[in-house]
Structures are given as C-alpha cells and as structure tokens.
Design a protein around this motif. Structure first.
Motif, short mmCIF file in Angstrom:
data_model
loop_
_atom_site.label_atom_id
_atom_site.label_comp_id
_atom_site.label_asym_id
_atom_site.label_seq_id
_atom_site.Cartn_x
_atom_site.Cartn_y
_atom_site.Cartn_z
N UNK A 7 34.26 30.64 102.84
CA UNK A 7 33.89 29.27 102.54
C UNK A 7 35.12 28.56 101.99
N UNK A 8 35.50 27.45 102.60
CA UNK A 8 36.59 26.61 102.10
C UNK A 8 35.96 25.29 101.66
N UNK A 9 35.81 25.14 100.35
CA UNK A 9 35.05 24.01 99.78
C UNK A 9 35.59 23.75 98.39
N UNK A 10 35.87 22.48 98.06
CA UNK A 10 36.43 22.17 96.75
C UNK A 10 35.37 21.90 95.68
N UNK A 11 34.11 21.91 96.03
CA UNK A 11 33.03 21.65 95.08
C UNK A 11 32.38 22.98 94.69
N UNK A 34 40.64 25.04 98.38
CA UNK A 34 41.44 23.99 99.01
C UNK A 34 41.97 24.46 100.36
N UNK A 35 42.45 23.52 101.14
CA UNK A 35 42.89 23.81 102.49
C UNK A 35 44.09 24.73 102.55
N UNK A 36 45.02 24.58 101.61
CA UNK A 36 46.18 25.47 101.58
C UNK A 36 45.76 26.92 101.34
N UNK A 37 44.88 27.13 100.37
CA UNK A 37 44.39 28.49 100.10
C UNK A 37 43.62 29.05 101.29
N UNK A 38 42.88 28.21 101.97
CA UNK A 38 42.15 28.64 103.16
C UNK A 38 43.12 29.19 104.20
N UNK A 45 45.34 37.95 105.84
CA UNK A 45 44.37 39.03 106.02
C UNK A 45 44.47 39.66 107.40
N UNK A 46 44.32 40.97 107.44
CA UNK A 46 44.28 41.67 108.72
C UNK A 46 42.92 41.55 109.36
N UNK A 47 41.87 41.76 108.55
CA UNK A 47 40.50 41.69 109.04
C UNK A 47 39.95 40.29 108.79
N UNK A 48 39.95 39.50 109.84
CA UNK A 48 39.49 38.12 109.71
C UNK A 48 38.00 38.08 109.42
N UNK A 49 37.56 37.04 108.73
CA UNK A 49 36.11 36.87 108.56
C UNK A 49 35.48 36.56 109.92
N UNK A 50 34.18 36.68 109.98
CA UNK A 50 33.47 36.36 111.22
C UNK A 50 33.29 34.86 111.39
N UNK A 51 33.19 34.16 110.25
CA UNK A 51 32.98 32.71 110.30
C UNK A 51 33.62 32.04 109.10
N UNK A 52 33.93 30.77 109.31
CA UNK A 52 34.52 29.92 108.27
C UNK A 52 33.64 28.68 108.12
N UNK A 53 33.15 28.46 106.90
CA UNK A 53 32.47 27.21 106.57
C UNK A 53 33.54 26.33 105.96
N UNK A 54 33.90 25.26 106.64
CA UNK A 54 35.09 24.49 106.32
C UNK A 54 34.76 23.05 105.96
N UNK A 55 35.04 22.69 104.72
CA UNK A 55 34.91 21.30 104.29
C UNK A 55 36.06 20.51 104.91
N UNK A 56 35.86 19.24 105.16
CA UNK A 56 36.92 18.40 105.72
C UNK A 56 37.79 17.82 104.61
N UNK A 60 45.10 19.62 99.28
CA UNK A 60 46.01 20.33 100.19
C UNK A 60 45.71 19.93 101.62
N UNK A 61 45.75 20.91 102.49
CA UNK A 61 45.42 20.64 103.90
C UNK A 61 43.96 20.22 104.00
N UNK A 62 43.68 19.18 104.79
CA UNK A 62 42.28 18.83 105.01
C UNK A 62 41.69 19.75 106.08
N UNK A 63 40.38 19.74 106.18
CA UNK A 63 39.70 20.63 107.12
C UNK A 63 40.08 20.41 108.57
#
Length: 123
Positions: A7-11, A34-38, A45-56, A60-63
């Motif tokens: 989850x990439x979400x600032x709230x 934040x977007x940079x941390x996302x 990471x070597x093992x990517x997550x299956x899904x990303x819930x991404x805030x716009x 930092x970087x926007x979604x």
C-alpha cells in the motif's frame, strides 16, 4: 496462497483501515507513505508484491509518476496496480488507465470493495 500487497498511501488512518481489512482476508500487507518510498521499496526487493494499492496524491513522486515508471519497466509487468485516490475527474481516471492501471477506485471507498477487487485481479 497468500498474496502480498504493498500500500502506498500518505494517510495513516487509511493505511490502517486497509491493513485491518486485507489481513483479515489473509493478505500480507506492507505500507509506505510516499511515492519515493514506494519506488525505492519496489526497486530494492527481489520478491515483488502481487499487487500495489497506489494513491495518486502523495509526497515525493505522485502515483501517476510511479505508475508510469512501473509500466515502462518489464520487471513489473505482472504487478497488479490499483489506483486508490480522491482524484475522480474523468481525465484523471482516463490518465490512470492509459498509464496502465489495472483498476481505479475513488475515495471514499469501501475496504470490502478493495478486497474484492484485489481478489478478482489476482486470480
């Protein structure tokens, strides 16, 4: 099979609501604020997550920028990306899908709806 979700979400309260709901459905959840941390988390990471819930709208970087970077790199071809955002204008939705989002959910949202959308996308 347990699916890993980033989850990439600032709230923070939204993160906790999503974490609670998704973990109760046996998803493994990691969150960044934040977007940079996302981007850095995914790159490191070597093992990517299956899904990303991404805030716009995040610091930092926007979604949209994160999404474009993901879709420009074949390493992330199998990563399901669901934009979860307060930006509900038609041009925002169109832009999200044009950049390669698998789904687009507007805030406020139902955590149960997010869980169902993830399950559908991860079949």
């Amino acid at each position: 099979m347990t699916h890993q979700i980033l989850i990439a979400e600032d709230d923070e309260p939204i993160i906790e609501i999503l974490r609670y709901r998704l973990e109760s459905d046996a998803f493994e959840v990691e969150a960044v604020t934040d977007g940079d941390d996302c981007w850095e988390t995914l790159e490191a990471t070597e093992d990517l997550p299956d899904a990303l819930l991404l805030d716009v709208m995040m610091p930092g970087l926007d979604g949209f920028t994160v999404l474009k970077r993901l879709r420009d790199n074949s390493r992330y071809d199998d990563l399901v990306v669901i934009l979860v955002t307060g930006r509900g204008l038609e041009e925002d939705v169109v832009r999200g899908f044009e950049l390669g989002a698998d789904d687009y959910v507007m805030k406020p949202f139902s955590p149960s709806e997010i869980a169902v959308r993830l399950k559908r996308s991860l079949r």
